[in-house]
Design a protein around this motif. Sequence first.
Motif, PDB file in Angstrom:
ATOM      1  N   THR A  60     -36.288 -66.143 -20.270  1.00 18.45           N
ATOM      2  CA  THR A  60     -37.150 -65.020 -19.953  1.00 18.45           C
ATOM      3  C   THR A  60     -36.384 -63.738 -20.294  1.00 18.45           C
ATOM      4  O   THR A  60     -35.146 -63.751 -20.405  1.00 18.45           O
ATOM      5  N   TYR A  61     -37.107 -62.652 -20.459  1.00 16.72           N
ATOM      6  CA  TYR A  61     -36.447 -61.381 -20.761  1.00 16.72           C
ATOM      7  C   TYR A  61     -35.520 -60.951 -19.626  1.00 16.72           C
ATOM      8  O   TYR A  61     -34.450 -60.382 -19.869  1.00 16.72           O
ATOM      9  N   MET A  95     -40.588 -56.950 -22.967  1.00 21.86           N
ATOM     10  CA  MET A  95     -40.941 -57.450 -21.648  1.00 21.86           C
ATOM     11  C   MET A  95     -42.144 -56.692 -21.078  1.00 21.86           C
ATOM     12  O   MET A  95     -43.096 -57.293 -20.578  1.00 21.86           O
ATOM     13  N   ASP A  96     -42.120 -55.369 -21.190  1.00 22.42           N
ATOM     14  CA  ASP A  96     -43.195 -54.548 -20.638  1.00 22.42           C
ATOM     15  C   ASP A  96     -44.530 -54.799 -21.331  1.00 22.42           C
ATOM     16  O   ASP A  96     -45.589 -54.669 -20.724  1.00 22.42           O
ATOM     17  N   ASN A 121     -45.248 -57.726 -22.914  1.00 27.03           N
ATOM     18  CA  ASN A 121     -45.485 -59.172 -22.942  1.00 27.03           C
ATOM     19  C   ASN A 121     -45.541 -59.730 -24.370  1.00 27.03           C
ATOM     20  O   ASN A 121     -46.454 -60.470 -24.729  1.00 27.03           O
ATOM     21  N   ARG A 152     -39.651 -64.972 -23.468  1.00 26.24           N
ATOM     22  CA  ARG A 152     -40.916 -64.364 -23.057  1.00 26.24           C
ATOM     23  C   ARG A 152     -40.804 -63.797 -21.665  1.00 26.24           C
ATOM     24  O   ARG A 152     -39.768 -63.911 -21.015  1.00 26.24           O
ATOM     25  N   GLY A 153     -41.906 -63.172 -21.196  1.00 32.27           N
ATOM     26  CA  GLY A 153     -41.897 -62.565 -19.884  1.00 32.27           C
ATOM     27  C   GLY A 153     -41.686 -63.567 -18.763  1.00 32.27           C
ATOM     28  O   GLY A 153     -40.948 -63.327 -17.826  1.00 32.27           O
ATOM     29  N   ASP A 154     -42.319 -64.729 -18.909  1.00 26.35           N
ATOM     30  CA  ASP A 154     -42.210 -65.789 -17.894  1.00 26.35           C
ATOM     31  C   ASP A 154     -42.299 -67.110 -18.614  1.00 26.35           C
ATOM     32  O   ASP A 154     -43.095 -67.269 -19.536  1.00 26.35           O
ATOM     33  N   ASP A 208     -45.722 -68.501 -19.184  1.00 19.68           N
ATOM     34  CA  ASP A 208     -46.723 -67.748 -19.970  1.00 19.68           C
ATOM     35  C   ASP A 208     -47.231 -68.588 -21.131  1.00 19.68           C
ATOM     36  O   ASP A 208     -46.486 -69.316 -21.752  1.00 19.68           O
TER      37      ASP A 208
END
Length: 241
Positions: free
Chosen positions: A184-185, A205-206, A208, A236-238, A241
Amino acid sequence: MAKYKRVILKLSGEALAGEQGFGIDNGVLKSIAEQIKEVRDIGVEVAIVVGGGNIWRGATASHKGMERATADYMGMLATTINSLALQDALESIGVVTRVQTAIEMRQIAEPYIRRRAINHLSKGRVVIFAAGTGNPYFSTDTTAALRAAEIGAETILLAKGKVDGVYDSDPLTNPDAKKFDELTYIEVLKRGLGVMDSTATSLCMDNNIPLIVFALSEKGNIKKAVMGEKIGTIIRGDKND
């Protein structure tokens, strides 16, 4: 069918130098152009951000005493040289290409205009974004993240010269370095892995925007990435995702 419809391909300047380590290796340039054509031919819209480290590194010059803004502007000119070389390689194999620069250079390229860039992509043209963001103190990694957000790219393909993903230490000097398949980021920032600079990482990150890190040295990897095959490291962000 490709997993991604519109992508940003981030190329380091060093990748264009090949084994010679400096300047532009025509064999490497041709190989990259052929790989880009391969994904363009299956309907993927490709925009490119290329660095200039094979010609000039602003940060290095700054550390040696040159005024930082001047050093960075020189780096932006280096990215433009690389962009024109890549445009020529692509057009020599029939890929219609436009170079857009963040610093106006009417005689050699279009100025960066977001809506025009999107229009070129929708018409099947490859667009190369040159001269970074047009501002000193910002890297071409940040340019890739910014342009990806602006044009609605679904992912950034971060093509490395030899390293085939993200590791917990330098695999070129540490044979026991561990490769990550997914991150993740937040993990990238906390571990200080240096995949991209912190500004670029935060932008991704912001907004996505997933990032796929892979080796450019293996031919066909760009197509594998856009097809969604497991390759390199995905950030990725999560992870869900």
